[in-house]
Design a protein around this motif. Structure first.
Motif, mmCIF file in Angstrom:
data_model
loop_
_atom_site.group_PDB
_atom_site.id
_atom_site.type_symbol
_atom_site.label_atom_id
_atom_site.label_comp_id
_atom_site.label_asym_id
_atom_site.label_seq_id
_atom_site.Cartn_x
_atom_site.Cartn_y
_atom_site.Cartn_z
ATOM 1 N N LEU A 1 3.364 9.419 5.504
ATOM 2 C CA LEU A 1 4.946 9.994 4.787
ATOM 3 C C LEU A 1 4.770 10.985 3.752
ATOM 4 O O LEU A 1 5.400 10.504 2.636
ATOM 5 C CB LEU A 1 6.063 8.965 4.803
ATOM 6 N N PRO A 2 4.345 12.247 3.730
ATOM 7 C CA PRO A 2 4.474 12.909 2.568
ATOM 8 C C PRO A 2 5.936 13.344 2.175
ATOM 9 O O PRO A 2 6.243 13.467 2.944
ATOM 10 C CB PRO A 2 3.307 14.262 3.212
ATOM 11 N N GLY A 3 5.620 12.972 0.804
ATOM 12 C CA GLY A 3 6.961 12.931 0.023
ATOM 13 C C GLY A 3 7.655 11.793 -0.091
ATOM 14 O O GLY A 3 8.708 12.185 -1.465
ATOM 15 N N ILE A 4 7.399 10.885 0.337
ATOM 16 C CA ILE A 4 8.210 10.035 -0.132
ATOM 17 C C ILE A 4 8.024 9.046 -1.527
ATOM 18 O O ILE A 4 7.190 9.524 -1.678
ATOM 19 C CB ILE A 4 7.689 8.784 1.490
ATOM 20 N N SER A 5 8.773 8.961 -1.426
ATOM 21 C CA SER A 5 9.403 8.328 -3.511
ATOM 22 C C SER A 5 7.569 7.220 -3.258
ATOM 23 O O SER A 5 7.810 6.090 -2.272
ATOM 24 C CB SER A 5 10.020 7.712 -3.452
ATOM 25 N N TYR B 1 0.840 -1.027 -0.125
ATOM 26 C CA TYR B 1 0.331 -0.073 -0.359
ATOM 27 C C TYR B 1 1.076 1.449 -0.025
ATOM 28 O O TYR B 1 2.387 1.361 0.343
ATOM 29 C CB TYR B 1 -0.565 0.253 0.973
ATOM 30 N N PRO B 2 0.459 2.072 -0.384
ATOM 31 C CA PRO B 2 1.231 3.695 -0.584
ATOM 32 C C PRO B 2 1.687 3.961 0.932
ATOM 33 O O PRO B 2 0.664 3.958 1.218
ATOM 34 C CB PRO B 2 0.335 4.242 -1.837
ATOM 35 N N LEU B 3 2.437 4.615 0.817
ATOM 36 C CA LEU B 3 3.020 5.625 2.239
ATOM 37 C C LEU B 3 3.044 6.374 2.535
ATOM 38 O O LEU B 3 2.796 7.794 3.300
ATOM 39 C CB LEU B 3 4.768 4.946 2.506
ATOM 40 N N SER B 4 2.534 7.503 0.965
ATOM 41 C CA SER B 4 2.187 8.814 1.112
ATOM 42 C C SER B 4 1.583 9.358 1.583
ATOM 43 O O SER B 4 2.251 10.444 3.009
ATOM 44 C CB SER B 4 2.489 9.463 -0.438
ATOM 45 N N GLY C 1 11.256 12.468 0.933
ATOM 46 C CA GLY C 1 10.810 12.981 2.417
ATOM 47 C C GLY C 1 12.210 12.354 3.098
ATOM 48 O O GLY C 1 11.425 12.105 4.037
ATOM 49 N N ASN C 2 13.252 11.792 2.996
ATOM 50 C CA ASN C 2 14.263 12.199 3.431
ATOM 51 C C ASN C 2 14.499 10.483 4.256
ATOM 52 O O ASN C 2 14.957 9.793 5.475
ATOM 53 C CB ASN C 2 14.229 12.789 4.978
ATOM 54 N N LEU C 3 13.503 9.648 3.648
ATOM 55 C CA LEU C 3 13.049 7.641 3.620
ATOM 56 C C LEU C 3 13.047 7.283 2.822
ATOM 57 O O LEU C 3 12.527 7.233 1.786
ATOM 58 C CB LEU C 3 11.935 8.011 4.939
ATOM 59 N N VAL C 4 13.408 4.873 3.028
ATOM 60 C CA VAL C 4 14.126 4.571 2.080
ATOM 61 C C VAL C 4 13.196 3.568 3.065
ATOM 62 O O VAL C 4 13.181 3.459 4.614
ATOM 63 C CB VAL C 4 15.087 4.069 1.749
ATOM 64 N N VAL C 5 12.284 2.998 2.624
ATOM 65 C CA VAL C 5 12.293 0.931 3.383
ATOM 66 C C VAL C 5 12.884 -0.146 2.705
ATOM 67 O O VAL C 5 12.660 -0.302 1.371
ATOM 68 C CB VAL C 5 10.593 1.167 3.416
ATOM 69 N N SER C 6 12.346 -0.878 3.443
ATOM 70 C CA SER C 6 13.396 -2.384 3.149
ATOM 71 C C SER C 6 12.177 -3.182 2.658
ATOM 72 O O SER C 6 10.196 -2.306 2.791
ATOM 73 C CB SER C 6 13.919 -2.423 4.077
ATOM 74 N N ASN C 7 11.902 -3.710 2.162
ATOM 75 C CA ASN C 7 10.977 -4.956 1.650
ATOM 76 C C ASN C 7 10.501 -5.388 3.144
ATOM 77 O O ASN C 7 10.972 -5.187 3.897
ATOM 78 C CB ASN C 7 11.602 -6.682 1.692
#
Length: 363
Positions: free
Chosen positions: A257-261, A251-254, A316-322
């Motif tokens: 977390l506004p601005g995240i890819s 699901y989208p994280l935006s 958004g200054n963030l990335v996520v793992s699987n």
């Protein structure tokens, strides 16, 4: 029996129908319980054991099976004991003079005594022999086993296990046609079953790598280790985890977390989240570790998790793992007591939680 072919006819009297009903109910009552139960659907365990219970030469061996994982229904009699051949290993069977006894115990896989007689609760029952037992060959195309991969021993005296206590089975080998000496006969051996599932890939950070999260298989009473690699170097990271809930569709994280890819998506349920914090090494890795209490209630518990990594130069200054999912396993609730050189030895060596895959046929 196929119900399509069981149609009463005018010539059938009430007694015939009653007899037919009893035969049908008897046929459906037969069953086989696999121990450990989680290996009923796993055709080949993690390793093998070549010296239990028939191949140690003249010997005495006892196995303790904890009742909670022995899925023989209460009141049913065990009629046969079987073991699965280890996959692909060929071994020749021998002829044994064998005695098998069964009974109850109040001890557990962790408290089994090294003295044979101290383990029995009450007197054991001789369920086979002393008599000749002819072992089949294992995986031998020149002399195939009629029972396929299973080595069955039919009991001369069926045994009803005590539903309130653990089960003991003892094998006494009085002689064999190998001059009484030991030989190799590899049987299937199980350890704890802890499936690990990985969700879709995470999103790329400014160093052109994608953080990867992977649990190690985990057992009750041990540590859960969750390894993060390829993350931004020397940066804070938060691991979000969910207890008892598997991974969910992405699901989208935006919205959160506004601005995240848009390529960074959530993969864990948002309810009842827990979190752990850490800092990655200069090589972009870290390991989260949690002790799992030594309590059977945690067996089969699912842990799902996902890492959120700070990266100043990513959207958004963030990335996520699987997302990562692991199901907690448990060591086999079985132990062995073993000695060689005598079929009447008073004591032997205890091997705790040694999960020889055992089949119990019952009525």
């Amino acid at each position: 029996l196929d119900a399509e072919f069981i149609r009463p006819t005018p010539s059938m009297n009430r007694r015939s129908l009653l007899l037919l009903a009893l035969l049908c109910s008897g046929a459906t009552a037969q069953g086989v319980a696999t121990f450990p139960s989680d290996h009923a659907a796993i055709p080949d365990g993690s390793s093998s054991i070549a010296w239990f219970p028939y191949s140690s030469g003249v010997s005495r061996t006892m196995a303790l099976y904890e009742r909670w994982d022995l899925l023989v229904p209460a009141g049913r009699a065990i009629t046969r004991i079987g073991f699965r051949a280890d996959a692909a290993q060929i071994a020749l069977g021998k002829r044994l003079q064998l005695q098998v006894r069964m009974g109850s115990t109040t001890l557990t896989a962790q408290t089994m005594d090294s003295n044979y007689d101290n383990n029995w609760f009450g007197a054991p029952t001789t369920v086979f022999g002393p008599a000749l037992f002819v072992m089949p060959d294992l995986n031998n195309p020149q002399n195939p086993n009629p029972d396929g991969s299973v080595i069955w021993l039919t009991l001369s005296t069926p045994f009803v296990p005590d539903a309130t206590r653990n089960l003991l089975v003892e094998w006494r080998i009085l002689a064999n046609n190998n001059g009484g000496a030991a030989f190799s006969y590899p049987l299937d051996l199980a350890t704890f079953d802890s499936p690990v599932v990985s969700g879709p890939s995470g999103c790329q950070h400014s160093g052109n790598q994608i953080p990867a999260l992977a649990s190690r298989p985990t057992a009750v009473g041990a540590y859960w280790h969750n390894d993060l690699t390829q993350a931004p170097s020397s940066q804070p990271v938060v691991l979000f985890l969910n207890l008892g809930t598997p991974l969910v569709p992405s699901y989208p994280l935006s919205p959160f977390l506004p601005g995240i890819s848009p390529s960074c998506v959530g993969q864990i349920a948002l309810q009842n989240l827990l979190s752990m914090e850490g800092v990655t090494t200069p090589w972009g890795s870290t390991t989260f570790s949690v002790p799992i209490p030594s309590d059977r209630v945690f067996n089969d518990l699912i842990l799902s998790s996902q890492a959120f990594c700070l990266d100043f130069f990513s959207p958004g200054n963030l990335v996520v793992s699987n997302g990562d999912q692991v199901q907690i396993g448990i060591d086999p609730a079985m132990s062995l007591l073993w000695s060689t050189g005598s079929s009447t030895a008073s004591s032997g060596s205890v091997y705790a939680n040694l999960g020889v895959v055992t089949l119990f046929a019952h009525n």
